[in-house]
Scaffold this motif. Structure first.
Motif, PDB file in Angstrom:
ATOM      1  N   TYR A 106       0.840  -1.186   0.000  1.00  0.00           N
ATOM      2  CA  TYR A 106       0.000   0.000   0.000  1.00  0.00           C
ATOM      3  C   TYR A 106       0.880   1.244   0.000  1.00  0.00           C
ATOM      4  O   TYR A 106       2.092   1.180   0.235  1.00  0.00           O
ATOM      5  CB  TYR A 106      -0.887   0.040   1.249  1.00  0.00           C
ATOM      6  N   ILE A 127       0.583   5.194   1.805  1.00  0.00           N
ATOM      7  CA  ILE A 127      -0.186   6.123   2.629  1.00  0.00           C
ATOM      8  C   ILE A 127       0.305   7.535   2.336  1.00  0.00           C
ATOM      9  O   ILE A 127       1.502   7.783   2.211  1.00  0.00           O
ATOM     10  CB  ILE A 127      -0.059   5.811   4.139  1.00  0.00           C
ATOM     11  N   LEU A 133      -4.984   5.753   2.759  1.00  0.00           N
ATOM     12  CA  LEU A 133      -4.293   4.517   2.425  1.00  0.00           C
ATOM     13  C   LEU A 133      -4.749   4.063   1.049  1.00  0.00           C
ATOM     14  O   LEU A 133      -5.944   3.917   0.785  1.00  0.00           O
ATOM     15  CB  LEU A 133      -4.616   3.442   3.465  1.00  0.00           C
TER      16      LEU A 133
END
Length: 274
Positions: A32, A34, A80
């Motif tokens: 991911y 952020i 996110l």
């Protein structure tokens, strides 16, 4: 309660950007990114939330946007984003700015061109048509134009879209990403109410909206000029996209906005009425 991802592993810092970023890996080994709202001297920055709302607008419209969630990491709020890049790739993915910079005209366009309005837009799209992949990505690129105009995206420069090479012959436009610089992301509550409570100011805000159209790094053009250009030069695709937009499910959208506890009342009113 926002999900706390403080214990997730940091695997990188997200590269050069105006926003602070971290590359993360979840406990189930999914990657991911952020992004944290930027510090600003004027107004406020709720860019992480506008990224979330923009993704919902895209989803309702049936456009392919990134998966977004607002989370907490080490006491800080951020958005996110699930990494959509598959690794390894048969052929490296390329950002639009990298591809277009292979043309000498691109450097002129970004640095010294004095073109404005329709002439500037036409010049930019002439370069896009030179890409050998243009026919494969044309429809998605046009959808991105209309999407950015709807949300008032201020930062769709050529490095904010990407071509993904699933194979040497299977080339696609990436999901629409980096949508946070939109939807009045720097307006504080006082400014939001000031604009939506004054029809003249709201009309001026809408009329004066400018975009980078995925073509320009520093230049901007009026959103209306982009729409007029697309209707003239891509009439069939543009009318189909507009027909889809007209059918936007406003009830679902308003219910979504009302159900977001992280929004202030002023932000909710703005997002449902601007």
């Amino acid at each position: 309660m926002l999900r706390d991802i403080s214990k997730w592993d940091r695997i990188g810092y997200g590269g050069k950007s105006t926003l602070e970023k971290e590359e993360l890996r979840s406990p189930d080994k999914i990657d991911y990114l952020i992004k944290y709202p930027r510090d600003t001297k004027v107004g406020v920055s709720w860019e992480d939330i506008t990224e979330l709302v923009a993704a919902e607008i895209g989803s309702i419209l049936g456009f392919e946007t990134m998966d977004v969630e607002i989370v907490i990491r080490n006491g800080r709020r951020g958005c996110l984003l699930r990494n959509f890049v598959r690794i390894p790739e048969p052929v490296p993915n390329e950002e639009g700015g990298v591809l277009l910079s292979s043309f000498d005209e691109y450097q002129i366009l970004q640095a010294t061109s004095s073109l404005k309005g329709n002439d500037l837009i036409d010049y930019g799209f002439t370069l896009m048509n030179k890409l050998p992949y243009w026919e494969k990505i044309e429809r998605k690129f046009l959808e991105m134009q209309f999407f950015d105009i709807i949300i008032g995206n201020q930062d769709r420069h050529p490095y904010n879209w990407m071509l993904m090479f699933y194979s040497p012959t299977d080339v696609r436009l990436s999901p629409i990403y980096d949508n946070g610089a939109s939807l009045g992301f720097r307006f504080d509550d006082e400014k939001l109410i000031e604009v939506i409570s004054n029809e003249a100011k709201l009309n001026k805000y809408t009329k004066n909206t400018k975009v980078k159209a995925g073509l320009f790094e520093r230049k901007k053009v009026k959103a209306k000029e982009v729409v007029d250009y697309l209707l003239r030069n891509y009439p069939i695709e543009s009318k189909e996209i507009i027909e889809n937009i007209v059918q936007f499910d406003l009830m679902s959208y308003n219910a979504y906005i009302q159900g977001l506890p992280i929004l202030t009342n002023s932000q909710k009113e703005w997002l449902m009425n601007h």
